[in-house]
Scaffold this motif. Structure first.
Motif, PDB file in Angstrom:
ATOM      1  N   LYS A 143       0.840  -1.205   0.000  1.00 44.60           N
ATOM      2  CA  LYS A 143       0.000   0.000   0.000  1.00 44.60           C
ATOM      3  C   LYS A 143       0.870   1.248   0.000  1.00 44.60           C
ATOM      4  N   SER A 144       1.857   1.261   0.896  1.00 46.26           N
ATOM      5  CA  SER A 144       2.738   2.436   0.964  1.00 46.26           C
ATOM      6  C   SER A 144       3.651   2.465  -0.261  1.00 46.26           C
ATOM      7  N   GLY A 145       3.936   1.289  -0.779  1.00 47.17           N
ATOM      8  CA  GLY A 145       4.848   1.203  -1.923  1.00 47.17           C
ATOM      9  C   GLY A 145       6.294   1.362  -1.534  1.00 47.17           C
ATOM     10  N   THR A 146       6.565   1.435  -0.235  1.00 44.47           N
ATOM     11  CA  THR A 146       7.940   1.695   0.197  1.00 44.47           C
ATOM     12  C   THR A 146       8.428   0.705   1.248  1.00 44.47           C
ATOM     13  N   THR A 147       7.651  -0.335   1.527  1.00 47.00           N
ATOM     14  CA  THR A 147       8.060  -1.270   2.585  1.00 47.00           C
ATOM     15  C   THR A 147       9.328  -2.017   2.169  1.00 47.00           C
ATOM     16  N   THR A 148      10.342  -1.942   3.011  1.00 46.46           N
ATOM     17  CA  THR A 148      11.678  -2.430   2.637  1.00 46.46           C
ATOM     18  C   THR A 148      11.671  -3.900   2.218  1.00 46.46           C
ATOM     19  N   GLU A 149      11.065  -4.749   3.051  1.00 46.29           N
ATOM     20  CA  GLU A 149      11.085  -6.194   2.774  1.00 46.29           C
ATOM     21  C   GLU A 149      10.534  -6.475   1.371  1.00 46.29           C
ATOM     22  N   THR A 150       9.402  -5.845   1.070  1.00 42.29           N
ATOM     23  CA  THR A 150       8.734  -6.104  -0.201  1.00 42.29           C
ATOM     24  C   THR A 150       9.489  -5.465  -1.361  1.00 42.29           C
ATOM     25  N   ALA A 151       9.922  -4.229  -1.176  1.00 44.85           N
ATOM     26  CA  ALA A 151      10.602  -3.507  -2.265  1.00 44.85           C
ATOM     27  C   ALA A 151      11.897  -4.213  -2.656  1.00 44.85           C
ATOM     28  N   LEU A 152      12.627  -4.666  -1.625  1.00 48.52           N
ATOM     29  CA  LEU A 152      13.899  -5.358  -1.874  1.00 48.52           C
ATOM     30  C   LEU A 152      13.659  -6.652  -2.670  1.00 48.52           C
ATOM     31  N   THR A 153      12.638  -7.385  -2.244  1.00 47.18           N
ATOM     32  CA  THR A 153      12.307  -8.649  -2.922  1.00 47.18           C
ATOM     33  C   THR A 153      11.830  -8.388  -4.348  1.00 47.18           C
ATOM     34  N   PHE A 154      10.996  -7.364  -4.505  1.00 50.19           N
ATOM     35  CA  PHE A 154      10.452  -7.074  -5.825  1.00 50.19           C
ATOM     36  C   PHE A 154      11.572  -6.724  -6.806  1.00 50.19           C
ATOM     37  N   ARG A 155      12.559  -5.945  -6.327  1.00 50.09           N
ATOM     38  CA  ARG A 155      13.648  -5.587  -7.255  1.00 50.09           C
ATOM     39  C   ARG A 155      14.349  -6.853  -7.756  1.00 50.09           C
ATOM     40  N   TYR A 425      10.950   0.179  14.701  1.00 49.59           N
ATOM     41  CA  TYR A 425      12.048  -0.681  14.210  1.00 49.59           C
ATOM     42  C   TYR A 425      12.525  -0.197  12.848  1.00 49.59           C
ATOM     43  N   LYS A 426      11.562   0.312  12.054  1.00 47.31           N
ATOM     44  CA  LYS A 426      11.938   0.753  10.702  1.00 47.31           C
ATOM     45  C   LYS A 426      12.911   1.933  10.803  1.00 47.31           C
ATOM     46  N   LYS A 427      12.596   2.851  11.726  1.00 43.46           N
ATOM     47  CA  LYS A 427      13.436   4.046  11.889  1.00 43.46           C
ATOM     48  C   LYS A 427      14.859   3.627  12.271  1.00 43.46           C
ATOM     49  N   ASN A 428      14.966   2.710  13.226  1.00 39.24           N
ATOM     50  CA  ASN A 428      16.294   2.241  13.645  1.00 39.24           C
ATOM     51  C   ASN A 428      17.018   1.537  12.493  1.00 39.24           C
ATOM     52  N   MET A 429      16.283   0.693  11.758  1.00 36.30           N
ATOM     53  CA  MET A 429      16.918  -0.047  10.660  1.00 36.30           C
ATOM     54  C   MET A 429      17.452   0.921   9.597  1.00 36.30           C
ATOM     55  N   PHE A 430      16.634   1.929   9.261  1.00 40.36           N
ATOM     56  CA  PHE A 430      17.084   2.897   8.249  1.00 40.36           C
ATOM     57  C   PHE A 430      18.296   3.680   8.747  1.00 40.36           C
ATOM     58  N   ALA A 431      18.267   4.037  10.042  1.00 39.13           N
ATOM     59  CA  ALA A 431      19.403   4.769  10.608  1.00 39.13           C
ATOM     60  C   ALA A 431      20.652   3.897  10.538  1.00 39.13           C
ATOM     61  N   LEU A 432      20.514   2.632  10.891  1.00 38.52           N
ATOM     62  CA  LEU A 432      21.671   1.723  10.899  1.00 38.52           C
ATOM     63  C   LEU A 432      22.192   1.458   9.490  1.00 38.52           C
ATOM     64  N   LEU A 433      21.290   1.514   8.498  1.00 39.92           N
ATOM     65  CA  LEU A 433      21.705   1.262   7.113  1.00 39.92           C
ATOM     66  C   LEU A 433      22.125   2.547   6.393  1.00 39.92           C
ATOM     67  N   ASN A 434      22.166   3.659   7.145  1.00 36.86           N
ATOM     68  CA  ASN A 434      22.539   4.967   6.572  1.00 36.86           C
ATOM     69  C   ASN A 434      21.666   5.352   5.386  1.00 36.86           C
ATOM     70  N   LYS A 435      20.361   5.161   5.536  1.00 36.72           N
ATOM     71  CA  LYS A 435      19.447   5.559   4.460  1.00 36.72           C
ATOM     72  C   LYS A 435      19.482   7.082   4.297  1.00 36.72           C
ATOM     73  N   PRO A 436      19.598   7.558   3.060  1.00 35.85           N
ATOM     74  CA  PRO A 436      19.593   9.020   2.865  1.00 35.85           C
ATOM     75  C   PRO A 436      18.360   9.635   3.518  1.00 35.85           C
ATOM     76  N   GLY A 437      18.565  10.747   4.204  1.00 27.18           N
ATOM     77  CA  GLY A 437      17.461  11.406   4.909  1.00 27.18           C
ATOM     78  C   GLY A 437      17.445  11.053   6.391  1.00 27.18           C
ATOM     79  N   TYR A 438      18.240  10.047   6.778  1.00 24.52           N
ATOM     80  CA  TYR A 438      18.262   9.601   8.176  1.00 24.52           C
ATOM     81  C   TYR A 438      19.615   9.929   8.839  1.00 24.52           C
ATOM     82  N   GLU A 439      20.304  10.987   8.362  1.00 28.86           N
ATOM     83  CA  GLU A 439      21.663  11.258   8.825  1.00 28.86           C
ATOM     84  C   GLU A 439      21.695  11.493  10.338  1.00 28.86           C
TER      85      GLU A 439
END
Ligand SMILES: O=P(O)(O)OC[C@H]1O[C@](O)(CO)[C@@H](O)[C@@H]1O
Length: 453
Positions: A143-155, A425-439
């Protein structure tokens, strides 16, 4: 046509006489708030009248797309997580052959596989290996189109599908089910020209099984989605705001579980089945109730057991552990197959007393024996009996639980339609993965981890 039936007598016997009845006016208020759209989370009430508003044209569009996928795929991977896969998986496993991937019949049913619901490298590696050289398609659901698990798998899957079939051919078998306008899945589908279906804005993930999210994969698996909607529509009527409290199964279920929670010290509800095919119905139910009610430091913990399997692992705890639990059993009255127990001259196993009986008769006695034992062990028991395991009754069951969940969450005093807690958990995961926007978050989380070393 019969309806699914709710029996709360073995739960109310643990409560004061009028405990469930005392919820009548609160349930009425909750029902009215849902109907009038005046409750918390009122921007997510699109599921409420979904069954009665589904049109034949809408179902046909889904069935037509399912035909294309079925004709062109040996396997279809449903990529989604939470409400974006559990409903489809629950229905497909409940209605399907338990050994479908081994059954070599002429049904031409493609194998329906599920991914995008974890980040297991082995899982994805084994999946992509299995799909090598296979004609497979992908239904990307988010629905959001941005869920990491799904987006990663879809790619991963999209690239493999395009590499194996060529971009043009792949377009035929890649489908997106997502928001009408927002999110990466929408942008990608529009840019690449994938067929897409819309998840309505006002339907949250865990209430979305009767939208294309559930219906397309279910139709791809070869099941009759019209009958599912018929069942859900009949249950929509049976649980309507106009139906008297004592005749309304969703109202009674919601009131009983809240009474057990607030007046009887119960903290955990275990959904149980005596048919292994219902395992994922339990998983779907867990998300529905867990995300809807577990907030503001409140809420019954939704757990699930498969019986008799788990009677040999969890049975001890349920019989004699902390008395903080109650059970809700989904019982299937009539199995779809008949299997008689055979005679054996030697009777070495001592089982000739079962000769000629249906296996289901043994199962039903296990069910009754378990109910009596657990009630004796002070575990309240709610029983939902389902006449048969088919599309129509699965549709009823889905809507019954959805409606009860909306009412129950409102009785608990929370917004049943949001899930703010899943972001942590998503916020922490993105921070740990250095996602742009989470500096800033990345810096903060690294400092915290350094201090905790
Ligand atoms: O469909 P989406 O946006 O990928 O979300 C999948 C699931 O993730 C959650 O949003 C929780 O993160 C669930 O509520 C939802 O069902």
């Amino acid at each position: 046509m019969k309806n699914i039936n709710l029996d709360i007598t073995k739960a109310t016997s643990f409560l004061k006489n009028d405990a469930v009845k005392s919820y009548e006016s609160k349930v009425k208020a909750a029902q009215e708030a849902l109907e009038n759209g005046t409750c918390a989370g009122n921007d997510f009430l699109g599921w409420l009248h979904l069954p009665s508003s589904v049109t034949p044209a809408f179902l046909k569009e889904i069935e037509d797309e399912a035909k294309v996928l079925r004709a062109n795929c040996e396997a279809i991977v449903v990529a989604g997580i939470g409400g974006s896969y559990l409903g489809a998986r629950a229905v497909i496993e409940a209605l399907g052959n338990s050994f479908s991937w081994l059954v070599n019949d002429d049904s031409k049913n493609p194998n329906i596989l599920f991914a995008g619901n974890n980040i297991g490298e082995d899982y994805l590696s084994e999946l992509t290996t299995y799909l090598k050289g296979k004609k497979f398609g992908v239904i990307n659901i988010s629905k959001s189109g941005t869920t990491t698990e799904t987006a990663l798998t879809f790619r991963l899957l999209r690239k493999q599908c395009e590499a194996q079939r060529g971009k043009e051919e792949a377009k035929k078998v890649i489908v997106a089910i997502t928001d009408a306008h927002k999110g990466a899945a929408r942008v990608c589908a529009d840019k690449e020209g994938f067929k897409s279906f819309i998840i309505p804005d006002n339907v949250g993930g865990r209430f979305s099984v009767l939208t294309p999210v559930g219906l397309l994969p279910i139709a791809c698996a070869g099941f009759d989605i019209k009958k599912i909607i018929d069942g859900a529509r009949d249950m929509e009527k049976a649980t309507g705001a106009h139906v008297a409290f004592e005749d309304n199964p969703s109202a009674l279920y919601a009131a009983t579980r809240q009474a057990l929670y607030t007046q009887n010290g119960k903290k955990i509800e275990i959904i149980e089945n005596f048919q292994p095919k219902l395992h994922y119905i339990g998983e779907w139910w867990k998300q529905l109730y867990g995300e809807s009610e577990g907030k503001e430091n409140k809420g019954l913990f939704p757990a699930a057991c498969d019986f008799t399997t788990d009677l040999h692992s969890m049975g001890q705890w349920i019989q004699e552990g902390e008395r903080s639990i109650f059970e809700t059993v989904i019982s299937i009255e009539k199995p779809n197959h008949t299997l008689l127990f055979p005679h054996d001259d030697d009777n070495l196993d001592g089982l000739n007393f079962l000769e000629g009986k249906r296996v289901d008769e043994v199962n039903k006695m296990a069910e009754l024996g378990t109910r009596l034992a657990h009630v004796d062990g002070k575990v309240p028991n709610i029983r939902i009996s389902v006449p048969e395991l088919n599309e129509y009754y699965v549709g009823q069951l889905i809507y019954f639980f959805e409606k009860a969940c909306g009412i129950s969450g409102l009785l608990e005093g929370v917004n049943p339609f949001n899930q703010p807690g899943v972001e942590a958990y998503k916020k922490n995961m993105f921070a740990l993965l250095n996602k742009p926007g989470y500096e800033a978050e990345s810096k903060a989380i690294r400092e915290r981890l350094d201090k905790e070393k």
